[in-house]
Design a protein around this motif. Structure first.
Motif, PDB file in Angstrom:
ATOM      1  N   PHE A   1       0.815  -1.061   0.368  1.00 41.21           N
ATOM      2  CA  PHE A   1      -0.426  -0.017   0.123  1.00 41.21           C
ATOM      3  C   PHE A   1       0.910   0.908  -0.074  1.00 41.21           C
ATOM      4  O   PHE A   1       0.694   2.039  -0.553  1.00 41.21           O
ATOM      5  CB  PHE A   1      -0.639   0.646   1.051  1.00 41.21           C
ATOM      6  N   ILE A   2       1.580   1.604   1.155  1.00 45.05           N
ATOM      7  CA  ILE A   2       2.127   2.449   0.973  1.00 45.05           C
ATOM      8  C   ILE A   2       2.981   2.860  -0.202  1.00 45.05           C
ATOM      9  O   ILE A   2       3.238   4.544  -0.567  1.00 45.05           O
ATOM     10  CB  ILE A   2       3.692   2.569   2.158  1.00 45.05           C
ATOM     11  N   PRO A   3       3.991   2.162  -0.343  1.00 44.42           N
ATOM     12  CA  PRO A   3       4.865   2.641  -1.919  1.00 44.42           C
ATOM     13  C   PRO A   3       3.889   3.148  -3.235  1.00 44.42           C
ATOM     14  O   PRO A   3       3.983   3.704  -3.781  1.00 44.42           O
ATOM     15  CB  PRO A   3       5.669   1.167  -2.464  1.00 44.42           C
ATOM     16  N   LEU A   4       2.595   2.177  -3.651  1.00 43.59           N
ATOM     17  CA  LEU A   4       2.098   2.338  -4.732  1.00 43.59           C
ATOM     18  C   LEU A   4       1.050   3.654  -4.005  1.00 43.59           C
ATOM     19  O   LEU A   4       0.676   4.071  -5.328  1.00 43.59           O
ATOM     20  CB  LEU A   4       1.435   1.396  -4.570  1.00 43.59           C
ATOM     21  N   THR A   5       0.917   4.287  -2.609  1.00 43.13           N
ATOM     22  CA  THR A   5      -0.175   5.407  -2.425  1.00 43.13           C
ATOM     23  C   THR A   5       1.169   6.199  -2.868  1.00 43.13           C
ATOM     24  O   THR A   5       0.633   7.426  -3.133  1.00 43.13           O
ATOM     25  CB  THR A   5      -0.476   5.413  -1.394  1.00 43.13           C
ATOM     26  N   THR A   6       2.242   6.059  -2.830  1.00 39.56           N
ATOM     27  CA  THR A   6       3.566   7.408  -2.796  1.00 39.56           C
ATOM     28  C   THR A   6       3.642   7.671  -4.141  1.00 39.56           C
ATOM     29  O   THR A   6       3.157   8.186  -4.753  1.00 39.56           O
ATOM     30  CB  THR A   6       4.662   6.761  -2.032  1.00 39.56           C
ATOM     31  N   LEU A   7       3.572   6.265  -4.992  1.00 39.28           N
ATOM     32  CA  LEU A   7       3.662   6.671  -6.928  1.00 39.28           C
ATOM     33  C   LEU A   7       2.364   7.508  -7.427  1.00 39.28           C
ATOM     34  O   LEU A   7       2.839   8.298  -7.848  1.00 39.28           O
ATOM     35  CB  LEU A   7       4.078   5.748  -7.286  1.00 39.28           C
ATOM     36  N   THR A   8       1.078   7.144  -6.570  1.00 38.24           N
ATOM     37  CA  THR A   8      -0.025   7.288  -7.781  1.00 38.24           C
ATOM     38  C   THR A   8      -0.580   8.902  -7.186  1.00 38.24           C
ATOM     39  O   THR A   8      -0.513   9.748  -8.134  1.00 38.24           O
ATOM     40  CB  THR A   8      -1.170   6.116  -6.576  1.00 38.24           C
ATOM     41  N   LEU A   9      -0.386   9.686  -5.837  1.00 39.64           N
ATOM     42  CA  LEU A   9      -0.455  10.586  -5.806  1.00 39.64           C
ATOM     43  C   LEU A   9       1.059  12.028  -5.900  1.00 39.64           C
ATOM     44  O   LEU A   9       0.541  12.485  -5.356  1.00 39.64           O
ATOM     45  CB  LEU A   9      -1.294  10.381  -3.693  1.00 39.64           C
ATOM     46  N   SER A  10       1.863  11.703  -5.757  1.00 36.87           N
ATOM     47  CA  SER A  10       2.863  12.113  -5.946  1.00 36.87           C
ATOM     48  C   SER A  10       2.664  12.901  -7.654  1.00 36.87           C
ATOM     49  O   SER A  10       2.139  12.872  -8.224  1.00 36.87           O
ATOM     50  CB  SER A  10       4.659  10.791  -6.186  1.00 36.87           C
ATOM     51  N   GLY A  11       3.003  14.548  -6.700  1.00 41.05           N
ATOM     52  CA  GLY A  11       2.980  15.556  -7.704  1.00 41.05           C
ATOM     53  C   GLY A  11       2.027  16.153  -7.557  1.00 41.05           C
ATOM     54  O   GLY A  11       1.140  17.031  -8.238  1.00 41.05           O
ATOM     55  N   ILE A  12       0.722  15.777  -7.164  1.00 39.33           N
ATOM     56  CA  ILE A  12      -0.766  16.594  -6.738  1.00 39.33           C
ATOM     57  C   ILE A  12      -0.514  17.140  -6.138  1.00 39.33           C
ATOM     58  O   ILE A  12      -0.378  17.526  -4.754  1.00 39.33           O
ATOM     59  CB  ILE A  12      -1.658  14.652  -6.273  1.00 39.33           C
ATOM     60  N   THR A  13      -1.553  18.529  -6.451  1.00 40.85           N
ATOM     61  CA  THR A  13      -1.165  19.487  -6.341  1.00 40.85           C
ATOM     62  C   THR A  13      -2.347  19.378  -4.931  1.00 40.85           C
ATOM     63  O   THR A  13      -3.592  19.235  -5.115  1.00 40.85           O
ATOM     64  CB  THR A  13      -1.880  20.734  -7.058  1.00 40.85           C
ATOM     65  N   PRO A  14      -2.529  20.363  -4.073  1.00 43.07           N
ATOM     66  CA  PRO A  14      -3.212  20.757  -2.936  1.00 43.07           C
ATOM     67  C   PRO A  14      -4.576  20.398  -2.589  1.00 43.07           C
ATOM     68  O   PRO A  14      -5.626  19.761  -2.255  1.00 43.07           O
ATOM     69  CB  PRO A  14      -3.035  21.834  -1.803  1.00 43.07           C
ATOM     70  N   GLU A  15      -4.782  21.478  -3.660  1.00 48.75           N
ATOM     71  CA  GLU A  15      -6.390  21.654  -3.991  1.00 48.75           C
ATOM     72  C   GLU A  15      -6.872  20.412  -4.979  1.00 48.75           C
ATOM     73  O   GLU A  15      -8.860  20.008  -5.015  1.00 48.75           O
ATOM     74  CB  GLU A  15      -6.654  22.702  -5.448  1.00 48.75           C
ATOM     75  N   ARG A  16      -6.120  19.787  -5.428  1.00 51.44           N
ATOM     76  CA  ARG A  16      -6.764  18.511  -6.045  1.00 51.44           C
ATOM     77  C   ARG A  16      -6.077  17.152  -5.547  1.00 51.44           C
ATOM     78  O   ARG A  16      -7.340  16.075  -5.900  1.00 51.44           O
ATOM     79  CB  ARG A  16      -5.946  18.264  -7.757  1.00 51.44           C
TER      80      ARG A  16
END
Length: 522
Positions: free
Chosen positions: A388-403
Motif C-alpha cells: 500500500f505505502i509505496p503504491l500510494t506514494t507513486l499514485t499521489l506524487s506531484g498532486i497539488t493540494p487543491e486536487r
C-alpha cells in the motif's frame, strides 16, 4: 517546506497537533478507518453462517460483501464535493455516526434482501471516511513526519483485513453473526466523539458548489450494472442470459456517457483529468488490479476452508490471522524509508512476495494441514507491508493540494471497485473451474474405473445403500474439484502479480528526497 507537506497538508487546516492531542487524534482517525476496512472483510468467514441462517447459497451470500464494496465505491468520489460543501471534520464525524446506525440495522436484518440493503447504506455513508481520515491524519502531523503519518494510516488498513476474519470467525462461532455488525456501535461512537472534540476547531473552508447530478446518476448506473452482471453471471450462464446481456450493454453505454459527460462538465463529480498524469494513471491502475487480486483471494481462501476442508469459522480466521505479524512489524520501516529508496522497487518486491505466497497455495490439497496453510499466510504479511505505502506514494506524487481530495477519492474509488469485482470474479471462476474438474473426474468413474467399484463395494459392506455410497463418492469428488479449482485461481493470480510488476515501472520515481509522496508535477 518539504514536498510531502505541499502534497498532503491541506492549506486550510491549522498547525499540526502536538502531544496528547496528536496521540488521541491519531487513535480516533485510526479507529474509524479500522472499523470501515474491518467491515469489508469481517463477513468473509461468516458467509456460510449468514447464508445458512438467511436460507441462501454461499455464492448468493457474497452479495453481503460486494454490496458494501460497490456502494462504498460509488460514494467515495463524492468526498471532494461533500468536503467543500460541509467541511472535512463535520463530514467525517457525520459519516462515522451514520456508519454506526447502518451497522446497527445490519445486525437486525432477517433476510438477504434486508441485509444487502443495509450493507448498501453502510457502504454509501462510509465513502468519505477513508479519504478524509488520510487527509486529517496527515494534516495532524508536522510536515517532516508525513511519511510516518502515511505509515500509521497504512498499518490501519492492513491490520483490519487481518483481524476481520479472525474476529468474525470467533464471533460467529461463539456468539452469533449479527454481532459482527453490532461491535461497530461502541467503537464508532467513541471515534466520533473523540474526533469532534479534537478537530472541531480545525474545520476546513466551506464552499457551495453545484452537484453533478447527471454524472452521479451515470456513475451509479454503470458501476451497479457491471457489478450485478459479475455477481449474477455464473448463476444465469453469462451471455446465454438476456438479463446479463442487458446488464453488460447498460454498463458499457453508461460508462461511455459517463466519460463524455465528466470530461466536459464544469463541475464533474469525478475529476477524470487526473488520469492524464502518468503516475496517477499507472499507479492507480496497478494498485487497483493488485488489490482486486488480493481481495478476491482473501474471500476465496476461507470459503474453501469452511466448505470443503471442514474448518469452523474461528479456525478459518486463525488460518488468515498471522498475516498481520510481518505487516505490523515492517509497515513503520517502509513508511520511514519510502523516500530513501525507490518505491517502485518496494512495490515490485511486494508483488514477487504475493506471487510466491499464491504459488505455495496453488499446491494445497485436501490433505494439507493447518501449519502448512499458515506458512504462506505469514509470508503474505511482508508483501502487504510493501504494497500500500509505496503504491500510494507513486499514485499521489506531484498532486497539488487543491486536487488532493479529488485524487484520493478517485484512487480509492477505483481500488474499492476493483476489490468488489475481484470478489465476484474469484468466486465465479472458482465455481466454474470446480464444475469442470468435477465433470472430468466423474467421467473417469463412469468408464468403469476399478477403484470406484471397489470403493462402492466397501461402502456397501459398511452398511451404505447403493445411492448413499455414490452420494458419498460425489461429496469426495466435490471436495477434490473445489480444491483443484482454488489451486487454479491461486496459480493464475500469482502469474498476474508477476505481470503487474511491469506496470509499476511505467511510473516515475518521486524526485524529492525526504518526501514520501512527491515527484515533479510533469
Amino acid at each position: 517546506m518539504s514536498a510531502a507537506s505541499k502534497n498532503f497538508a491541506p492549506p486550510e487546516l491549522p498547525a499540526p497537533l502536538q502531544g496528547g492531542q496528536l496521540v488521541l487524534g491519531t487513535v480516533a482517525l485510526s479507529l474509524a478507518t479500522f472499523m470501515n476496512v474491518l467491515d469489508s472483510s469481517i463477513a468473509n468467514v461468516s458467509l456460510p453462517a449468514i447464508s445458512g441462517d438467511l436460507g441462501v447459497s454461499p455464492v448468493q451470500g457474497t452479495w453481503v460483501i460486494t454490496s458494501f464494496g460497490v456502494a462504498n465505491a460509488i460514494s467515495v468520489p463524492l468526498t471532494g464535493w461533500l468536503t467543500q460543501r460541509f467541511g472535512a471534520v463535520r463530514l467525517f464525524t457525520t459519516s462515522v455516526l451514520l456508519f454506526v446506525l447502518a451497522s446497527w440495522l445490519c445486525g437486525f436484518a432477517h433476510s438477504l434482501e434486508m441485509l444487502v440493503a443495509c450493507r448498501v447504506l453502510q457502504g454509501l455513508v462510509a465513502g468519505p471516511m477513508i479519504p478524509l481520515s488520510q487527509t486529517l491524519l496527515l494534516a495532524s502531523y508536522s510536515r517532516a513526519k508525513a511519511g510516518t503519518a502515511l505509515a500509521l494510516w497504512g498499518m490501519t488498513t492492513l491490520v483490519a483485513p487481518v483481524v476481520g476474519p479472525l474476529l468474525g470467525g470467533w464471533i460467529t462461532d461463539n456468539v452469533s453473526w449479527p454481532w459482527i455488525f453490532y461491535i461497530n456501535v461502541p467503537v464508532g461512537l467513541f471515534a466520533a466523539l473523540l474526533t469532534w472534540s479534537i478537530y472541531r476547531e480545525r474545520e476546513t473552508a466551506i464552499r457551495k458548489l453545484p452537484i453533478d447530478g447527471v454524472g452521479l446518476a451515470l456513475l451509479v448506473i454503470w458501476v451497479g450494472a457491471l457489478q450485478i452482471m459479475l455477481d449474477k453471471g455464473k448463476e444465469l450462464d453469462w451471455f446465454a442470459s438476456g438479463e446479463i446481456q442487458l446488464l453488460a450493454l447498460t454498463a458499457a453505454v453508461g460508462f461511455a456517457f459517463f466519460l463524455a459527460w465528466e470530461l466536459t462538465d464544469e463541475h464533474p463529480v469525478v475529476d477524470l483529468r487526473l488520469f492524464a498524469r502518468r503516475n496517477f494513471v499507472f499507479g492507480a491502475a496497478t494498485l487497483s488490479l493488485a488489490y482486486g487480486l488480493f481481495f478476491g483471494n482473501v474471500v476465496l481462501l476461507p470459503l474453501w476452508l469452511q466448505q470443503y476442508m471442514g474448518y469452523t469459522a474461528t479456525d478459518a480466521g486463525m488460518a488468515l490471522a498471522p498475516v498481520g505479524l510481518l505487516a505490523i512489524l515492517l509497515s513503520p520501516v517502509v513508511g520511514k524509508n519510502v523516500s530513501r529508496f525507490d518505491p517502485r522497487m518496494m512495490a515490485s518486491f511486494a508483488f514477487v512476495m504475493f506471487a510466491v505466497v499464491l504459488g505455495m497455495r496453488a499446491n494445497f490439497t485436501t490433505q494439507t494441514d493447518f501449519a502448512t496453510i499458515m506458512v504462506p499466510t505469514i509470508l503474505q504479511g511482508a508483501a502487504l507491508a510493501f504494497f500500500f505505502i509505496p503504491l500510494t506514494t507513486l499514485t499521489l506524487s506531484g498532486i497539488t493540494p487543491e486536487r488532493l481530495p479529488a485524487a484520493a477519492g478517485l484512487s480509492n474509488f477505483v481500488r474499492i471497485t476493483a476489490g468488489a469485482m475481484g470478489t465476484s470474479i474469484a468466486t465465479t471462476l472458482w465455481e466454474s473451474r470446480a464444475t469442470l474438474h468435477h465433470q472430468h473426474m466423474a467421467e473417469q468413474l463412469s468408464l468403469g474405473n476399478p477403484v470406484a467399484g471397489e470403493t462402492v463395494a466397501g461402502l456397501r459392506a459398511a452398511g451404505f445403500s447403493q445411492e448413499q455410497a455414490w452420494a458419498q463418492i460425489n461429496r469426495l469428488i466435490d471436495q477434490q474439484a473445489f480444491t483443484r479449482a482454488a489451486d487454479d485461481i491461486f496459480l493464475a493470480s500469482a502469474c498476474i502479480f508477476l505481470l503487474l510488476i511491469a506496470t509499476i515501472w511505467l511510473t516515475r520515481r518521486p524526485a524529492a528526497v525526504g518526501a514520501s509522496v512527491s515527484v515533479d508535477a510533469h
